[in-house]
Design a protein around this motif. Structure first.
Motif, PDB file in Angstrom:
ATOM      1  N   SER A 194       3.537  11.352  -7.428  1.00  0.00           N
ATOM      2  CA  SER A 194       3.726  10.503  -6.240  1.00  0.00           C
ATOM      3  C   SER A 194       4.720  11.136  -5.267  1.00  0.00           C
ATOM      4  N   VAL A 195       5.736  11.840  -5.786  1.00  0.00           N
ATOM      5  CA  VAL A 195       6.659  12.557  -4.896  1.00  0.00           C
ATOM      6  C   VAL A 195       5.927  13.681  -4.185  1.00  0.00           C
ATOM      7  N   LYS A 302       0.184  -1.601  -3.026  1.00  0.00           N
ATOM      8  CA  LYS A 302       0.374  -0.977  -1.708  1.00  0.00           C
ATOM      9  C   LYS A 302       1.798  -0.444  -1.512  1.00  0.00           C
ATOM     10  N   GLY A 303       2.373   0.104  -2.576  1.00  0.00           N
ATOM     11  CA  GLY A 303       3.679   0.736  -2.469  1.00  0.00           C
ATOM     12  C   GLY A 303       4.857  -0.183  -2.671  1.00  0.00           C
ATOM     13  N   THR A 337       0.449   6.785  -0.166  1.00  0.00           N
ATOM     14  CA  THR A 337       0.750   7.386  -1.460  1.00  0.00           C
ATOM     15  C   THR A 337       0.292   6.479  -2.602  1.00  0.00           C
ATOM     16  N   ALA A 338       0.555   5.186  -2.474  1.00  0.00           N
ATOM     17  CA  ALA A 338       0.148   4.243  -3.518  1.00  0.00           C
ATOM     18  C   ALA A 338      -1.362   4.264  -3.719  1.00  0.00           C
ATOM     19  N   TYR A 339      -2.099   4.273  -2.619  1.00  0.00           N
ATOM     20  CA  TYR A 339      -3.565   4.271  -2.701  1.00  0.00           C
ATOM     21  C   TYR A 339      -4.074   5.567  -3.329  1.00  0.00           C
ATOM     22  N   MET A 446      -3.351   1.714   7.517  1.00  0.00           N
ATOM     23  CA  MET A 446      -3.564   2.779   8.493  1.00  0.00           C
ATOM     24  C   MET A 446      -4.481   3.848   7.892  1.00  0.00           C
ATOM     25  N   PRO A 447      -5.169   4.632   8.746  1.00  0.00           N
ATOM     26  CA  PRO A 447      -6.021   5.717   8.238  1.00  0.00           C
ATOM     27  C   PRO A 447      -5.200   6.742   7.453  1.00  0.00           C
ATOM     28  N   LEU A 448      -5.840   7.366   6.474  1.00  0.00           N
ATOM     29  CA  LEU A 448      -5.164   8.367   5.662  1.00  0.00           C
ATOM     30  C   LEU A 448      -4.922   9.646   6.458  1.00  0.00           C
ATOM     31  N   SER A 449      -3.775  10.256   6.223  1.00  0.00           N
ATOM     32  CA  SER A 449      -3.476  11.543   6.870  1.00  0.00           C
ATOM     33  C   SER A 449      -3.621  12.696   5.895  1.00  0.00           C
ATOM     34  N   ILE A 450      -3.978  12.394   4.643  1.00  0.00           N
ATOM     35  CA  ILE A 450      -4.148  13.414   3.612  1.00  0.00           C
ATOM     36  C   ILE A 450      -5.611  13.420   3.180  1.00  0.00           C
TER      37      ILE A 450
END
Length: 483
Positions: A194-195, A302-303, A337-339, A446-450
């Motif tokens: 997760s980090v 959700k984090g 990150t959670a997702y 929000m949309p994923l950036s990864i």
């Protein structure tokens, strides 16, 4: 009788919590409440049906797995080579202390306790009257596998089931509560991953499966894969977590460092001590079932970390509410990150170390989870999540050197995962319990950036952490370092 009925271990925890509560919440006249005589009504978060199923799942699995442990020792004394530990165990027994109080010497007490007498002992077939020496009785009971199993709602924080051990009459120690810490093995790896995700790594980022080394205090730490073999090929982070491959974790730890990982675990609800050293990448810390199950709420919610709790309300004997209780929440991970972590942990179940949930137990629905096994097979773990419920199981013996020899029966997938599977099978078949088999893990707002689709992933373009990796482990070694 505190040894019978539902939730025997949790009732002891409630008693301890109430004693603390009475210290800070006196009556109107200033007197302290008496938890036995004042008629207080304690409402808990426990679901009685789920608690029933949890206790049955523990009994069913341990009954079967215990026979395998007995077969592994085949009558051999597990304390051979551990005589000092054995002597301390005996000296701490009530019978030894009673003999000592009568004036006998240590030698005389050991002699007396070696004489067979009539007694009742615990077995998974029920209590048995037998002729056995007190020393053999201690050996018999300490060779039994113990378990800690807790189930909670990741959103509300309500603990729905709590099983602290094999049998409260014979084994009082509660293996769920925060004081009952054990080495957690690979169930710690999601903190590390997760980090990495927080720092921009994609699950599609590739790492060479070679022996990666980390310099610390002028020494090299070079952890091995569990089978001591390396493919020399590239693993995505998806695959690294899915197969729980140590070399991938070692690489991430080298890139990230232990301090951010230890801090991540602390933010996610772990209160046990975590030394910020590289080896935590492989799960060397001792942490409790209570803490570990609570920490995974951040992935499913959700984090948001949701602190587990089990007392919901206290009333006086007239029904007046003295105090209502709720959970504490804190944002500890980004929603993204959670997702992503739930997606990676679903791969563990669908095609990784937790796959027997699918092929052996025929479990359906969206399940995310992580197995954990310590190097010496003293501790087996599984923490698994449906979107609406998280369950965590640990199995092992109180004496860590009483253990399985190999990974077949000593791995988390064999030691602990079956408890989780049997419990969730039971509640899914219980029509009185609402359980949505089609529930999905929540997506970020929000949309994923990864990038999650590895067919579209290009590390040199998409991944801000991209770097040139060595072609072999030889590049890590140098004469000036001690391995």
């Amino acid at each position: 009788d505190h040894n019978t009925g539902l939730a025997t271990y949790l009732r002891e925890q409630i008693k301890m919590e109430l004693k603390k509560w009475t210290e800070d919440n006196p009556k109107v006249n200033g007197d302290k409440y008496n938890i036995y005589k004042d008629g207080l009504k304690i409402h808990t978060t426990i679901d009685a049906k789920m608690q029933e199923h949890a206790e049955a799942a523990v009994v069913e699995h341990l009954t079967d797995h215990q026979l395998k442990l007995f077969k592994r020792y085949n009558g051999k004394d597990p304390y051979q080579g551990y005589e000092d530990i054995w002597n301390n165990i005996v000296k701490n027994s009530p019978r030894f202390k009673a003999y000592k109080a009568s004036g006998l010497s240590d030698t005389e007490v050991f002699t007396e306790m070696a004489v067979p007498i009539e007694m009742t002992v615990f077995t998974w077939e029920g209590e048995k009257d037998t002729l056995m020496s007190p020393l053999d009785s201690i050996r018999h009971h300490r060779m039994h596998l113990q378990a800690g199993f807790m189930v909670m709602d990741p959103v509300s924080g309500e603990i729905k089931a709590w099983v602290g051990g094999a049998n409260h009459k014979y084994f009082k120690y509660d293996h769920v509560n925060k004081r009952a810490t054990r080495q957690i093995g690979s169930t710690f790896k999601p903190f590390l991953y997760s980090v990495a995700i927080d720092n921009g790594y994609s699950p599609c980022f590739e790492v060479l499966d070679i022996q990666h080394c980390i310099e610390a205090n002028n020494k090299l730490w070079c952890p091995k894969n569990s089978d001591n073999e390396y493919s020399g090929t590239k693993f995505t982070l998806y695959k690294g977590l899915q197969t729980s491959t140590n070399s991938i974790s070692a690489f991430l730890m080298k890139e990230i460092g232990p301090v951010p990982v230890a801090n991540q675990a602390k933010r996610m609800g772990v209160t046990s001590n975590i030394d910020p050293v590289p080896s935590i990448a492989l799960g060397t810390p001792d942490i409790s079932v209570f803490e570990m199950v609570g920490s995974y709420t951040a992935f499913a919610n959700k984090g948001v970390y949701t602190k587990p709790f089990f007392i919901s309300r206290i009333e006086d004997k007239y029904g007046n509410v003295l105090q209502d209780f709720s959970t504490e929440k804190s944002d500890v991970l980004s929603q993204q990150t959670a997702y992503i972590m739930t997606q990676m942990l679903q791969n563990v179940v669908n095609s990784g170390t937790g796959i027997r949930l699918r092929y052996k137990y025929q479990m359906e629905g969206n399940i995310a989870g992580k197995t954990g096994t310590t190097d010496d097979h003293s501790d087996g773990w599984f923490i698994g999540m449906y979107p609406q419920l998280i369950g965590g199981a640990w199995v092992g013996c109180d004496d860590r050197f009483i253990r399985f020899r190999g990974i077949t029966n000593g791995q988390g997938a064999a030691m602990a995962l079956p408890i989780w599977a049997k419990f969730f099978k039971r509640i899914q078949q219980d029509e009185s319990i609402e359980f949505d088999m089609n529930a999905t893990f929540p997506q970020p707002d929000m949309p994923l950036s990864i990038e999650l689709d590895c067919s579209k992933f290009d590390a040199s373009i998409d991944d801000p952490i991209f770097n040139d990796q060595p072609e072999s482990s030889d590049d890590y070694y140098g004469d000036e370092f001690e391995q």
